[in-house]
Write a protein that holds these residues in place. Structure first.
Motif, short mmCIF file in Angstrom:
data_model
loop_
_atom_site.label_atom_id
_atom_site.label_comp_id
_atom_site.label_asym_id
_atom_site.label_seq_id
_atom_site.Cartn_x
_atom_site.Cartn_y
_atom_site.Cartn_z
N ILE A 10 0.85 -1.20 0.00
CA ILE A 10 0.00 0.00 0.00
C ILE A 10 0.88 1.24 0.00
N PHE A 11 1.95 1.18 0.79
CA PHE A 11 2.87 2.31 0.86
C PHE A 11 3.45 2.62 -0.52
N SER A 14 0.91 4.04 -2.83
CA SER A 14 0.60 5.42 -2.45
C SER A 14 1.70 6.37 -2.89
N PHE A 17 1.41 6.97 -6.46
CA PHE A 17 0.28 7.88 -6.63
C PHE A 17 0.73 9.34 -6.41
N VAL A 18 1.47 9.56 -5.32
CA VAL A 18 1.99 10.91 -5.02
C VAL A 18 2.94 11.37 -6.13
N LEU A 21 1.02 12.47 -9.08
CA LEU A 21 0.36 13.76 -8.83
C LEU A 21 1.36 14.91 -8.77
N LEU A 35 -3.74 21.21 -6.68
CA LEU A 35 -4.92 21.14 -5.81
C LEU A 35 -4.59 21.38 -4.34
N VAL B 30 1.50 13.63 3.76
CA VAL B 30 1.49 12.16 3.77
C VAL B 30 2.44 11.62 4.85
N ILE B 102 -9.30 13.28 -3.04
CA ILE B 102 -7.97 12.78 -3.42
C ILE B 102 -7.00 12.90 -2.24
N PHE B 103 -6.98 14.07 -1.63
CA PHE B 103 -6.06 14.27 -0.51
C PHE B 103 -6.45 13.36 0.67
N LEU B 106 -5.35 9.82 -0.01
CA LEU B 106 -3.90 9.71 0.18
C LEU B 106 -3.57 9.64 1.67
N LEU B 109 -4.52 6.21 2.96
CA LEU B 109 -3.64 5.12 2.52
C LEU B 109 -2.30 5.15 3.25
N PHE B 110 -1.75 6.35 3.42
CA PHE B 110 -0.46 6.44 4.12
C PHE B 110 -0.60 6.07 5.60
#
Lengths: 803, 146
Positions: A10-11, A14, A17-18, A21, A35, B30, B102-103, B106, B109-110
């Protein structure tokens, strides 16, 4: 253990994903960053800029104080010039960083780095015309001159201090939307900006169009279409003013100088015409002496007509340090004040419109290493250029330079043609320290200082209008203008006949440039018209002399006495269309058989019109539409083709042709069996005008017909404004057409020895669309309102205003 | 475990995410979420929801304060810019919620990964079970608070 592995999975997902973005993907900017509430567009919303406030800036070795007034105009106070210009750079970057840097990307041909492949042609054009090379050579002059060295280096430090802070904190929204970061600022960027202005104001000419026209139509028709003097000129230096000097000799005309006699040359077409500086740019300035004002002291006015953009072209500020106290408008990216006033004098500028850019065909040897110039073979200087393309492959090319300028068009740039290469010679490319003129004007105390300051000025040629506390008024056209033989520079020339020394150094001496001090008529003015009458001892060639605004301004100023500030405001917003006033009495009598309600309505409205083009006028829409239809039908032979560029005659010349040559052969419409005359052309164009408004009744109101818009520099519609409620048009003193208009309006009053400025401009001080100061002035600008400047004597004075 | 510790964790994540954002890059929240999973609570499902809600609150609060009143017009403009080529422009409200989601995800998940990586509990209980059925998991777990 599986649980940990699952956690790790998951880490990793993620983090990916970051990472995504945080990356540019194609033209999509880093969305996460955009955003983010702390770093994204949310943090660009700023409402503080409408509040008066004080700010202390730590400079390299001291401090400066910036006091913002209620219009977010910074008034900078410093103990020395280094601190002053540091703070100017900082304040300007704080409000306009993106704009300042973006223009340097355009000028140096690096747009592909931020917008990708689509900007490649415009980048290639800007690199080929050599703005960057010339800015690099000019910056050496700026840094070697003690007068410009401190301003330019301190200004650079100030900009960089802000960039450093912004990179840690909050960048302008455009960086976030386009996904890039500001680079370190260098002195060459300021030089680039000044060269870019030179390109905006002198980067156009008619050499290619004229050469094509004379080849296609012959001398007789050519001279009727493009006369060198308007039939009723009203030059800047009043007709009959004697010129008391001995002129230098004009160079000899080579036997085969003009290309229109050289049959080897085919028609030329500019491959990226749409990107070039457009016609329609211009400006007004005038100064009225105390003899004609109600106060007995001079009033100076200026409104430069440039592209209407967000962020605004101008940034307004006051600079105060020992030996300097100046207020006015400046170009974001350069130190000092370009248009404004100090405690003793005021000055303003309009574009001279002199042709300072010439084109030459060049003959190369078989190896493509050498070229023929003035009868000798010389080696090309080759400059390798690399274009970094965002989201694409880099492109490389070699630009060849001759002694007098670069090859701009060749088969590599314009692949459709097999013509001779074209070399450009342009006075803007000569290294120059034009900034020095403005910095000297900023401190000028009297008329001698004004002339000394102008002596440094090179390009773009400007009409500098002047007034001082001693009740002197003056105007001077200053720039470096070639001494030419008649018609030199009007057509494409041949490099093998060129006289290199003349091209590089043979200019009209500064003291012989058009100039007048305290004219008898009590005012001086300029509006891009021809500067002098035919008694001026040099041949002059312009690329777009105006002949309406100047006559209207002079007509009003001649009539008026006891002139007040309100009279001057009214004149800057004057909507009288001299174009319509002179064209309609010629055009309307040709219209026969007015039938149907729609035709009758338009005919009657035009017949009864007072020629005032206010925003709600319908007659103005009818006239200008009819005029466009007329030009497009009458001058159908002069439309651009796939092979060649042409140009319409000036509208005042078209009126002369209608009056004096009703059977002019070009009135015949191409592709018909009949031979049309002016009568036919006017009736056909009138009918199509009626039909147009029948289809588009919503465009009858002039503001909707002309659609005055202020566009964001990066063409972002959401940050632009459309259909602004303002009258005026090209050729009208209030020269507000669809994309151009008064980019600022300034009035300086010298009443009772006190200097008071009034101003307005179509935008706001902040370049941030999320700021309340982004478009503060637009409505007042369109309504013809002004704000009174705060020109503080000293910091105490400014502090008191905050209380 | 009491519900208030869960709530404290949520608000701690929200406040710390905001604070770290003042000095560190946009994604620094995060780290807060991840550390919260490691330090505060070793239960995956709770960590996920604490991260999601904490970061979501941070997002919603800061963006709402920034764009209060007339200033929201700018958010609509950004929506217009981002919808180039689309038939209907993206609204500012949509941007506000999509950003929050979205934030928030995130953050969730973290926090979840932090909690799983540090934990010694067997995987079949929480990792693969409740984390998969988050809503159900939350409901079940909330019962334990009572």
């Amino acid at each position: 253990m599986t649980r940990r592995l699952f956690g790790l999975l998951i880490f990793i997902i993620s983090v990916i994903f970051v990472f995504l973005l945080n990356s540019n993907i194609g033209s999509i900017p880093p969305i996460g960053k955009l955003l983010s509430p702390s770093h994204g567009f949310w943090s660009n919303i700023d409402a503080r800029e409408s509040i008066s406030q004080k700010m202390e800036i730590s400079t390299s070795d001291g401090t400066a104080t910036i006091i913002y007034d209620e219009n977010h105009i910074p008034h900078i106070f410093a103990d020395n010039e280094a601190d002053l210009y540091f703070a100017q750079g900082y304040a300007m970057a704080q409000d306009r960083l993106w704009q300042m840097e973006f223009i340097t990307y355009v000028a140096s041909g690096r747009l592909t780095e931020i917008v990708g492949e689509k900007a490649l042609d415009i980048d290639r054009y800007h690199r080929r015309i050599g703005l960057k090379k010339s800015a690099e050579e000019s910056v050496a002059l700026l840094l070697n001159d003690p007068l410009t060295k401190t301003p330019i280096t301190s200004f650079t430090q100030g900009v960089n201090a802000f960039i450093k802070k912004a990179k840690r904190g909050n960048l302008p929204i455009e960086y976030k939307l386009m996904g890039y970061q500001p680079e370190e600022w260098h002195p060459v960027n300021s030089a680039l900006l000044l060269k870019y202005m030179a390109n905006d104001l002198t980067g156009t000419d008619n050499d290619i169009e004229y050469t094509n026209a004379i080849k296609k139509f012959g001398r007789e028709i050519f001279d009727i279409l493009y006369p060198e003097y308007p039939s009723s000129p009203d030059p800047i230096i009043p007709i009959g003013t004697p010129f008391h000097f001995v002129a230098l000799k004009a160079p000899l005309k080579p036997d085969t100088s003009t290309m229109h006699v050289n049959e080897k040359v085919a028609m030329y077409k500019n491959p990226i015409k749409e990107y070039l500086p457009q016609r329609g740019l211009g400006s007004n300035n005038w100064v009225v002496s105390g003899k004609k004002t109600s106060s007995g002291f001079p009033i100076l006015c200026n409104d430069p007509h440039l592209s209407l953009t967000f962020p605004s072209i101008w940034y307004e500020m006051q600079l105060h340090a020992p030996g300097i106290n100046v207020y006015g408008f400046t170009l974001p990216g350069a130190p000092g004040i370009v248009i404004g006033y100090n405690e003793n004098i005021a000055w303003g500028v309009t574009n001279a419109g002199m042709d300072v850019r010439d084109w030459y065909t060049v003959e190369s040897d078989a190896s493509n290493e050498k070229y023929l110039i003035g009868g000798k073979w010389e080696n090309f200087e080759k400059i390798n250029e690399t274009y970094k393309v965002k989201g694409g492959k880099n492109k490389k090319e070699t630009i060849k330079w001759t002694q007098i300028g670069p090859i701009v068009y060749d088969s590599d740039f314009d692949t459709k043609r097999d013509k001779l290469d074209l070399v450009m010679s342009w006075t803007a490319l000569k290294p120059s320290n034009d900034l020095k003129t403005f910095l000297l004007l900023n401190k000028a105390k009297n008329h001698q200082d004004y002339l000394k300051a102008l002596d440094q000025y090179w390009c773009p040629g400007q009409n500098f209008v002047y007034a001082d506390r001693e009740n002197n008024i003056a105007i001077k056209e200053q720039g470096r203008f070639w001494i030419r033989y008649p018609e030199q520079g009007k057509f494409i020339q041949n490099l093998k006949d060129a006289n290199v020394k003349n091209i590089q150094n043979y200019f009209i001496p500064n003291q012989q440039n058009p100039y007048i001090l305290n004219p008898e008529r009590g005012f001086a003015s300029s509006a891009n018209q021809i500067p002098v009458d035919k008694t001026y001892p040099y041949y002059i060639l312009g690329f777009q002399y105006e002949n309406y605004r100047n006559r209207r301004i002079n007509e009003v100023l001649t009539q008026q006495n006891d002139i007040s500030i309100d009279d001057m405001k009214n004149l800057q917003y004057d909507n009288m269309s001299v174009h319509a006033r002179e064209a309609l009495p010629v055009m309307l009598p040709y219209i026969k058989n007015v039938t149907g309600d729609a035709q009758k309505e338009i005919f009657q409205k035009l017949s009864k019109w007072n020629y005032i083009a206010n925003y709600d006028s319908d007659a103005a829409s009818y006239f200008y539409k009819w005029w466009d239809e007329f030009e497009s039908i009458a001058w159908d032979e002069l439309k651009k083709t796939d092979d060649a560029d042409f140009i319409y005659p000036e509208s005042y010349t078209s009126i002369d042709i209608m009056k004096n040559h009703p059977h002019f052969p070009l009135f015949d419409i191409m592709g018909t069996n009949k031979v049309e005359t002016l009568q036919d052309v006017l009736n056909i164009s009138f009918d199509s005008t009626v039909a147009y408004f029948d289809r588009h009744p919503e465009l009858k109101e002039f503001r909707f017909y002309k659609n005055t818009s202020i566009s964001h520099l990066a063409q972002i519609d959401a940050f632009s404004e459309k259909n602004i409620k303002i009258g005026g048009y090209a050729g009208i003193v209030n020269a507000t057409s669809s994309r151009w208009g008064a980019s600022l309006r300034l009035i300086v009053d010298f009443s009772n020895g006190k200097i008071q400025g009034y101003g307005m401009y179509p935008g706001g001080q902040s370049g941030n669309p999320g700021s309340t100061a982004y478009n503060t002035f637009v409505e007042a600008w369109s309504d013809g309102k002004y704000y009174q400047h705060h020109f503080y004597k000293n910091i105490q004075d400014a502090n008191n205003s905050l209380k | 475990m009491k519900i208030y510790t869960f709530i404290i964790q949520i608000f701690a994540i929200a406040i710390l995410s905001w604070l770290i954002g003042l000095v560190a890059p946009w994604w620094s929240f995060v780290i807060i979420a991840f550390l919260s999973g490691i330090i505060a609570y070793r239960h995956g499902t709770y960590s996920f929801w604490a991260g999601l809600l904490g970061v979501g609150i941070y997002y919603l609060t800061i963006s709402s304060i920034s764009s209060r009143g007339d200033r929201f017009a700018f958010v609509n403009q950004i929506g217009e810019v981002l919808s180039t080529g689309m038939e209907k422009p993206i609204s500012g409200i949509f941007l506000l919620w999509i950003g929050t989601i979205i934030f928030g995800i995130l953050g969730g998940l973290f926090a979840l990964s932090g909690s799983l990586i540090i934990s010694n509990e067997p995987s079949n209980k929480i990792g693969s079970g409740r984390a998969k059925t988050k809503v159900k998991g939350l409901k079940l777990d909330l019962k334990r608070f009572q």
